[in-house]
Design an enzyme around this catalytic site. Structure first.
Site, PDB file in Angstrom:
ATOM      1  CE  LYS A  66      18.661 -24.020 -16.887  1.00 15.84           C
ATOM      2  NZ  LYS A  66      20.108 -24.253 -17.021  1.00 15.84           N
TER       3      LYS A  66
ATOM      4  NE  ARG B 267      19.936 -20.105 -12.134  1.00 16.44           N
ATOM      5  CZ  ARG B 267      19.721 -20.009 -13.447  1.00 16.44           C
ATOM      6  NH1 ARG B 267      18.559 -19.609 -13.893  1.00 16.44           N
ATOM      7  NH2 ARG B 267      20.662 -20.311 -14.283  1.00 16.44           N
TER       8      ARG B 267
ATOM      9  NE  ARG C 199      24.057 -20.488 -24.733  1.00 18.82           N
ATOM     10  CZ  ARG C 199      23.524 -20.598 -23.523  1.00 18.82           C
ATOM     11  NH1 ARG C 199      22.452 -21.330 -23.352  1.00 18.82           N
ATOM     12  NH2 ARG C 199      24.074 -19.986 -22.500  1.00 18.82           N
TER      13      ARG C 199
ATOM     14  NE  ARG D 142      23.051 -16.631 -22.213  1.00 16.89           N
ATOM     15  CZ  ARG D 142      22.368 -17.509 -21.483  1.00 16.89           C
ATOM     16  NH1 ARG D 142      21.369 -18.167 -22.029  1.00 16.89           N
ATOM     17  NH2 ARG D 142      22.676 -17.740 -20.228  1.00 16.89           N
TER      18      ARG D 142
ATOM     19  NE  ARG E  44      26.008 -18.981 -17.222  1.00 20.56           N
ATOM     20  CZ  ARG E  44      25.981 -19.274 -18.529  1.00 20.56           C
ATOM     21  NH1 ARG E  44      26.994 -18.921 -19.307  1.00 20.56           N
ATOM     22  NH2 ARG E  44      24.955 -19.891 -19.048  1.00 20.56           N
TER      23      ARG E  44
END
Ligand code: AP5
Length: 224
Positions: A13, A88, A127, A161, A172
């Site tokens: 996204k 969401r 990431r 993160r 998640r």
């Protein structure tokens, strides 16, 4: 052009939104980025959101919806936007509909990025994000030129993160399945859902999105 992403964590996204933003000359509104910024600054909102974010849970609907409303009415979003991370839940989808109705606006498309679970886990685990400019890298697919350092001109330090740990990633993904994936049907019924295969290179996925958007009937003039 007014777009939303309906897609799981790690589906791209943020990555694709940044490109669409340039192409269509509109702003990306990432609820995750706003929350992280508030967390960093230690605001009341940041303190409230911290517990949920670090656990990979959703921030309560009332809090996030009030935040979104406050942001989206700003003049810079009036010519268009890409919502990255909102809605969401069904509550949020209804709230968005009401907010846009009040503003006499409509969504042009809901982009549903489809990526298998194993690929999502692999993308999120590797990431890294720049502390200065927020640019994201992937240690294997899109590594920085120097380890732990953002490419020129930023040279900011790259960090992982807090919610990109294995356990939190899995939660998640569960939260997405439970709360967000039912919205796909909701937006299919409104006729604005666009399904995109999110596997392949960033360029390949971007081309698919661009072609699908070009095919929808929109009043928006694409730059270039
Ligand atoms: P948020 O920041 O929205 O996180 P997320 O949905 O988990 O999504 P990510 O940012 O992790 O992934 P992405 O899809 O943007 O992927 P990216 O492009 O970075 O939300 C964080 C938290 O905030 C939530 O858990 C919640 O607590 C709270 N929150 C936010 N909004 C909320 C809301 N509306 N309601 C309640 N709570 C809310 O890509 C991932 C990686 O893959 C990168 O390394 C990238 O380089 C790589 N990559 C991208 N595309 C490709 C490709 N095609 N091939 C290979 N690698 C790729």
């Amino acid at each position: 052009m007014r777009l939303i992403f309906l897609a799981p964590p790690g589906s791209g996204k943020g990555t694709q939104g940044a490109r669409l933003m340039k192409e269509y000359n509109i702003l990306q509104l990432s609820t995750g980025d706003i929350l992280r910024e508030n967390k960093k600054r230690g605001t009341k909102l940041g303190k409230e959101a911290r517990y949920y974010m670090d656990a990979g849970e959703l921030v309560p609907d009332e809090i996030i919806t009030a935040m979104l409303k406050e942001e989206i009415i700003k003049p810079e979003y009036q010519t268009g936007f890409i919502l990255d991370g909102f809605p969401r839940t069904k509550f949020q989808a209804k709230a968005l509909e009401e907010i846009l109705e009040e503003m006499n606006l409509k969504l042009d498309a809901a982009i549903i990025l489809e990526v298998p679970k194993q690929e999502l886990i692999s993308r999120l685990s590797a990431r890294r994000t720049c502390r200065k400019c927020g640019k994201t890298y992937h240690l294997i697919f899109n590594p920085p030129q120097e380890p732990d350092t953002c490419d020129a001109p930023c040279f900011g330090h790259l960090f992982q993160r807090a919610d990109d740990t294995k356990e939190t990633i899995l939660n998640r993904l569960k939260v997405y399945e439970r709360n967000t994936s039912p919205l796909i049907e909701y937006f299919e019924e409104t006729g604005i859902a666009i399904h995109i295969n999110g596997l392949g290179s960033v360029d390949e996925v971007y081309d698919r999105i661009k072609h699908s958007l070009a095919a929808i009937n929109t009043h928006v003039e694409v730059k270039k």
